[in-house]
Design an enzyme around this catalytic site. Structure first.
Site, mmCIF file in Angstrom:
data_model
loop_
_atom_site.group_PDB
_atom_site.id
_atom_site.type_symbol
_atom_site.label_atom_id
_atom_site.label_comp_id
_atom_site.label_asym_id
_atom_site.label_seq_id
_atom_site.Cartn_x
_atom_site.Cartn_y
_atom_site.Cartn_z
ATOM 1 N N GLU A 149 1.043 3.914 1.903
ATOM 2 C CA GLU A 149 1.596 4.345 3.189
ATOM 3 C C GLU A 149 2.783 3.467 3.612
ATOM 4 O O GLU A 149 3.768 3.958 4.152
ATOM 5 C CB GLU A 149 0.525 4.282 4.297
ATOM 6 N N CYS A 209 -2.295 -0.336 7.416
ATOM 7 C CA CYS A 209 -1.487 0.892 7.418
ATOM 8 C C CYS A 209 -1.702 1.669 8.712
ATOM 9 O O CYS A 209 -0.761 2.276 9.243
ATOM 10 C CB CYS A 209 -1.809 1.732 6.187
ATOM 11 N N CYS A 264 -5.987 1.974 5.704
ATOM 12 C CA CYS A 264 -6.682 0.713 5.983
ATOM 13 C C CYS A 264 -6.201 0.182 7.333
ATOM 14 O O CYS A 264 -5.323 0.767 7.973
ATOM 15 C CB CYS A 264 -6.396 -0.308 4.878
ATOM 16 N N HIS A 280 0.853 -1.176 0.000
ATOM 17 C CA HIS A 280 0.000 0.000 0.000
ATOM 18 C C HIS A 280 0.901 1.243 0.000
ATOM 19 O O HIS A 280 2.088 1.174 0.364
ATOM 20 C CB HIS A 280 -0.893 -0.006 1.245
#
Lengths: 193, 193
Positions: B81, B117, B114, B79
């Site tokens: 992040e 993260c 999410c 992801h």
């Protein structure tokens, strides 16, 4: 601007060590025993924290191991479960290792996952999570499991992920105690304020 | 056993694209505007999902960007992040970028994090999280934010991490809508049961 890269890579000793291990791990205790010993080797060889994990297929075949390399990699993301998941996906060449639910892979973790690794499991395609030591065992030596929901086991089950806890808990927790007794670093930036 | 590696690497277009960007980003809207445009470029150039992030220092200097490359890397961990955090730690050569609380780095995320993260932020040394689009905006196009605690903002604040939401939310959410309208893949293995 120079753009860095980060390589998710197992320590060099892991390859030869696995070559000397069994080829398959039929019983759940075989798989957890392998992962607990992997966590012990990681601290004795000073390549990271006292945590290991591995992804296995339904025949007890090892797909990918992972060890904590936060300090040695200077990367807070590199918990054992994250490494095992990323390497399993690389091996299987898909980001959903279940391939849309067709396959049931198992993640064995020497200690219950922290908040990050808990959150990573639903994205991975892992269908079964097996834990050794409890979060309380990690916290007992000063580690922080992070802001994990108190209902984390139910949250995984609600997503179709089976969770088995306390598998060889004492053996797994013993490695945590060994790490603390040897003066191993309890890194914990999140809780400093 | 052949042991794989995973390289956390930005797509090739990012380096030249950053060279053409401002050298510093003084206002929060400058920083979010950069990250939102990064998320747009990531979908237009077809290098990943509609999410971007970046770590900035307290002078608005860019430390490390990140984009979602889950599909293109076959890695559910990657992801935006996670990539920005890992690359910032590599650049700064420490897993706690705050260096024990001495420095305040900011993570700008085009969409609220999410569950994974969110859990990664306390381990990173990030002191300020700034979000554009809301979780509801990602869910509106079919993405799943995972089993994140309902009190996630308070949980970060309790750990000394400031959270700013809705910064350029409409502009950030527009990229999500563009992605959905273009037929972009909504990968979502966790919710299949």
């Amino acid at each position: 601007m120079k753009l860095p890269e980060v390589v998710i890579r197992l320590p060099e000793w892991v390859g030869p060590w696995i070559e000397r291990s069994p080829k398959t791990f039929p019983a759940i205790e075989d798989r957890m025993g392998f992962v607990v010993e992997l966590s012990r080797q990681n601290i004795r060889r000073q390549t990271g924290g006292p945590f290991a994990a591995a992804v296995f297929d339904m025949n007890g075949g090892l797909i990918a191991p992972g060890v904590n390399t936060v300090i040695t990699s200077n990367c807070s993301i590199l918990h054992a479960e994250i490494m095992a998941i990323a390497l399993a996906q690389q091996t299987l060449e898909r980001y959903d290792i279940s391939d849309g639910g067709k396959f049931s892979f198992e993640l064995i973790a020497s200690t219950e996952p922290c908040a990050m690794c808990f959150g990573a499991i639903p994205w991975s395609g892992i269908r079964i999570l097996v834990c050794g030591a409890r979060s309380a065992d990690a916290e007992a030596i000063g580690f922080d499991e992070g802001p994990k929901p108190s209902g984390w086991v139910a949250a995984l089950k609600n997503r179709g992920i089976e969770v088995k806890r306390n598998v060889m808990r004492d053996a797994a927790a013993l490695v945590l105690k060994e790490y603390a007794a040897s003066g191993g670093q309890i890194y914990n930036p999140g809780s400093t304020t």
